[in-house]
Scaffold this active site. Structure first.
Site, PDB file in Angstrom:
ATOM      1  N   GLY A  28       8.500  -6.060   8.122  1.00  0.00           N
ATOM      2  CA  GLY A  28       7.278  -5.344   8.497  1.00  0.00           C
ATOM      3  C   GLY A  28       6.213  -6.254   9.069  1.00  0.00           C
ATOM      4  NE  ARG A  29       3.778  -9.452   4.794  1.00  0.00           N
ATOM      5  CZ  ARG A  29       2.913  -9.847   3.884  1.00  0.00           C
ATOM      6  NH1 ARG A  29       1.667 -10.074   4.240  1.00  0.00           N
ATOM      7  NH2 ARG A  29       3.276  -9.992   2.632  1.00  0.00           N
ATOM      8  N   GLY A  68       0.960  -5.615   9.497  1.00  0.00           N
ATOM      9  CA  GLY A  68       1.794  -6.677  10.071  1.00  0.00           C
ATOM     10  C   GLY A  68       1.226  -8.071   9.884  1.00  0.00           C
ATOM     11  NE  ARG A 107      14.409 -10.326   3.969  1.00  0.00           N
ATOM     12  CZ  ARG A 107      13.310 -10.857   3.444  1.00  0.00           C
ATOM     13  NH1 ARG A 107      12.955 -10.531   2.215  1.00  0.00           N
ATOM     14  NH2 ARG A 107      12.563 -11.668   4.136  1.00  0.00           N
ATOM     15  CG  ASP A 139      12.663  -5.549  -0.710  1.00  0.00           C
ATOM     16  OD1 ASP A 139      12.773  -5.102  -1.867  1.00  0.00           O
ATOM     17  OD2 ASP A 139      11.564  -5.811  -0.193  1.00  0.00           O
ATOM     18  CG  ASP A 198      10.205 -12.117   1.098  1.00  0.00           C
ATOM     19  OD1 ASP A 198      10.369 -12.923   2.029  1.00  0.00           O
ATOM     20  OD2 ASP A 198      10.299 -10.884   1.239  1.00  0.00           O
TER      21      ASP A 198
HETATM   22  P1  AMP Z   1       7.105  -7.777  -0.038  1.00  0.00           P
HETATM   23  O1  AMP Z   1       6.929  -7.122  -1.369  1.00  0.00           O
HETATM   24  O2  AMP Z   1       5.964  -8.648   0.393  1.00  0.00           O
HETATM   25  O3  AMP Z   1       8.398  -8.500   0.058  1.00  0.00           O
HETATM   26  O4  AMP Z   1       7.126  -6.609   1.078  1.00  0.00           O
HETATM   27  C1  AMP Z   1       7.862  -5.407   0.943  1.00  0.00           C
HETATM   28  C2  AMP Z   1       7.937  -4.695   2.271  1.00  0.00           C
HETATM   29  O5  AMP Z   1       6.625  -4.407   2.763  1.00  0.00           O
HETATM   30  C3  AMP Z   1       8.618  -5.470   3.384  1.00  0.00           C
HETATM   31  O6  AMP Z   1       9.304  -4.541   4.199  1.00  0.00           O
HETATM   32  C4  AMP Z   1       7.458  -6.083   4.120  1.00  0.00           C
HETATM   33  O7  AMP Z   1       7.768  -6.394   5.447  1.00  0.00           O
HETATM   34  C5  AMP Z   1       6.431  -4.977   4.037  1.00  0.00           C
HETATM   35  N1  AMP Z   1       5.048  -5.474   4.142  1.00  0.00           N
HETATM   36  C6  AMP Z   1       4.342  -6.169   3.213  1.00  0.00           C
HETATM   37  N2  AMP Z   1       3.097  -6.429   3.652  1.00  0.00           N
HETATM   38  C7  AMP Z   1       3.014  -5.906   4.903  1.00  0.00           C
HETATM   39  C8  AMP Z   1       1.979  -5.833   5.890  1.00  0.00           C
HETATM   40  N3  AMP Z   1       0.780  -6.371   5.686  1.00  0.00           N
HETATM   41  N4  AMP Z   1       2.270  -5.202   7.047  1.00  0.00           N
HETATM   42  C9  AMP Z   1       3.475  -4.653   7.273  1.00  0.00           C
HETATM   43  N5  AMP Z   1       4.471  -4.676   6.388  1.00  0.00           N
HETATM   44  C10 AMP Z   1       4.262  -5.280   5.215  1.00  0.00           C
HETATM   45 MG    MG Z   2       9.793  -9.041   0.875  1.00  0.00          MG
END
Ligand code: AMP
Ligand code: MG
Length: 493
Positions: free
Chosen positions: A100-101, A130, A187, A260, A270
């Site tokens: 997502g980013r 993002g 992942r 994930d 992550d």
């Molecule tokens: P995480 O818990 O940080 O591993 O993120 C879980 C999901 O949320 C993943 O698909 C990330 O890419 C998405 N994600 C987290 N923060 C953001 C953000 N600021 N913008 C877009 N996607 C995000």
């Molecule tokens: Mg993640």
């Protein structure tokens, strides 16, 4: 046609790119460009990773490189993509997630994938912007390199770049991008994605790709009647077990062990609300958003096993037999404790296993927990005791002196006849003096937010060689200040 064909200007990082993951085809990713950030600046750089990538020595002197690694200029020869995955978050199926980013520039000829985390929206951003904020980017950068310094498998980080562009979280913060590097960012969730959507063809293509690239021995296995997919599951499970043993031994709490966030290569991946334990508390929860304590420190080995079950479920169409899939996970139950005991034995300066090691290990952990004794300091002081024979600095850490004395007696008896100098040396190599405690990261972050990035560089240098003494740096190896326990770190990043 590559998006890049339209570019008139691109930064040449001096790297050669190959298709890598992108060769799997469009079902696995979306080709896209990072979204530029204005006026980027350097926050931190790891020369060790630059060398590993084979970047030229003056790589950081180029404005174009700075812009490119912030997503503000295309990279010559790269074909950026965001990949799709799904996953279980906090024990619940979360459906499609994806990068997502994080935007992957591609794979270098040397076999390393390069990702820009925080480089803008992708089709998988869902509601997100993002972006990544400066504080969490510094934490990820420093911790990746710290874990590597500790000898723990991890994704790496080349640099953090910042921009004063506003990012909206609980308050307004500034943006940053971490350039992450790993042989693969695949992942568990990538497999779950195609399995959940009953796309067996893609599932098989992904598994074949990962096996051929990273687990080639599975092709010639005689385990499970030559079932390569079962052998693959077993290999992932064993790498994960070994990783968890290292986390538990060093006192690392990941904080968000969703499927994930589980690397198919058994890497730490992550970095969010992670924490190195200060006082030893097995039930410690480092993620402020984890109200149930699902990812508490002492739950991690079981959660990893639960996550492996999700992976097994996803691989079932390929393995073809549920019993075989379950059997492929079986070795986790022996590999984890064996690896953990091995790591703890090294921390105790013991080179060989002996009867009674388990109670010795359990005994010290119980004492540490009862007194909430600082985990890193205890082990380092115990190493010091082995060197100079002065037990007081260790003993002073315990209120329960009698308990400690009794344990020390069994420790000394276990060491009867061992070479003390050799044991001390092993202990110094197994018990780091420096770990990335929350308050250390926090101090570097606050200075960086005021545009003084020197704290990031200082910490990086210590954390890259955490077993060295670094005379003059004792302030970074001391007890956490009282305010450290008030630091709240959540999933917001
Ligand atoms: P995480 O818990 O940080 O591993 O993120 C879980 C999901 O949320 C993943 O698909 C990330 O890419 C998405 N994600 C987290 N923060 C953001 C953000 N600021 N913008 C877009 N996607 C995000
Ligand atoms: Mg993640």
């Amino acid at each position: 046609m590559s998006l890049l064909a339209e570019d008139t200007e691109a930064a040449d990082l001096g790297l050669r790119w190959k298709p890598g993951f992108a060769a799997l085809g469009p079902a696995f990713f979306t080709e896209l460009r990072p979204t530029p950030l204005p006026d980027p600046y350097w926050v931190g750089r790891s020369e060790a990773v630059a060398r590993e990538l084979g970047l030229p020595t003056d790589w950081h002197e180029s404005k174009a490189t700075l812009a490119a690694l912030t997503g503000s200029m295309p990279v010559a020869g790269a074909r950026p993509i965001a990949t799709v995955y799904s996953g279980h978050q906090f024990g619940v199926w979360a459906g499609q997630l994806g990068d997502g980013r994080a935007i992957m520039l591609g794979e270098t000829e040397g076999g390393l994938e390069v990702q820009l985390k925080g480089a803008g929206r992708t089709p998988y951003s869902r509601g997100g912007d993002g972006r990544a904020v400066l504080r969490s980017s510094i934490r990820e950068f420093l911790c990746s390199e710290a874990m590597h310094g500790l000898g723990i498998p991890t994704t790496r980080a080349l640099c953090v770049t910042g921009s004063d562009a506003p990012v909206y979280r609980e308050e307004i913060e500034s943006a940053a991008v971490v350039t992450r590097v790993a042989p693969s960012f695949v992942r568990f969730g990538h497999f779950e994605h195609f399995a959940a959507n009953q796309r067996d063809e893609e599932l098989r293509a992904l598994a074949d790709y990962v096996i051929d690239r990273y687990y080639p021995a599975c092709r010639t296995t005689d385990r499970f009647g030559g079932n390569a997919y079962a052998a693959f599951l077993e290999a992932v499970s064993e790498r994960t077990a070994a990783l968890l043993a290292q986390w538990q031994a060093v006192g690392f709490c990941h904080g968000v062990m969703n499927t994930d966030n589980m690397s198919i290569l058994g890497l730490t991946i992550d970095y969010g609300p992670f924490q190195f334990l200060d006082g030893f508390d097995p039930r410690h929860i480092c993620n402020h958003s984890d109200t149930q304590g699902r990812y508490a420190f002492n739950q991690q080995p079981n959660v990893a096993y639960w996550n492996l079950f999700c992976l097994a479920q996803a691989l079932l169409p390929l393995i073809g037999d549920q019993e075989v899939a379950v059997a492929a996970l079986e070795s986790y139950k022996t590999v984890f404790p064996n690896e953990f005991e091995g790591r703890m034995r090294a921390k105790l300066g013991l080179t060989e296993a002996a009867e009674g090691d388990r109670p010795l290990i359990e005994g010290v952990l119980k004492l540490l927990a009862a007194g909430k004794v600082d985990y890193t300091i205890f082990w380092r002081r115990l190493s010091g005791y082995m060197t100079d024979g002065n037990v007081e600095p260790v003993r002073d850490l315990f209120l329960d002196r009698a308990g400690f004395d009794a344990w020390l007696l069994s420790f000394s008896q276990r060491h009867a006849g061992t070479d003390r100098a050799l044991a001390a040396e092993l202990m110094r190599r197994s018990n780091p003096k420096f770990v990335l405690r929350n308050h250390l990261g926090q101090q570097a972050i606050e200075a960086s937010q005021q545009k003084d990035h020197s704290g990031v560089a200082t910490l990086l240098a210590l954390l890259q060689t955490p077993f060295e003494e670094h005379p003059g740096a004792d302030a970074y190896a001391g007890f956490p200040p009282d305010w450290a326990s008030t630091i709240e770190i959540s999933c917001s990043s």
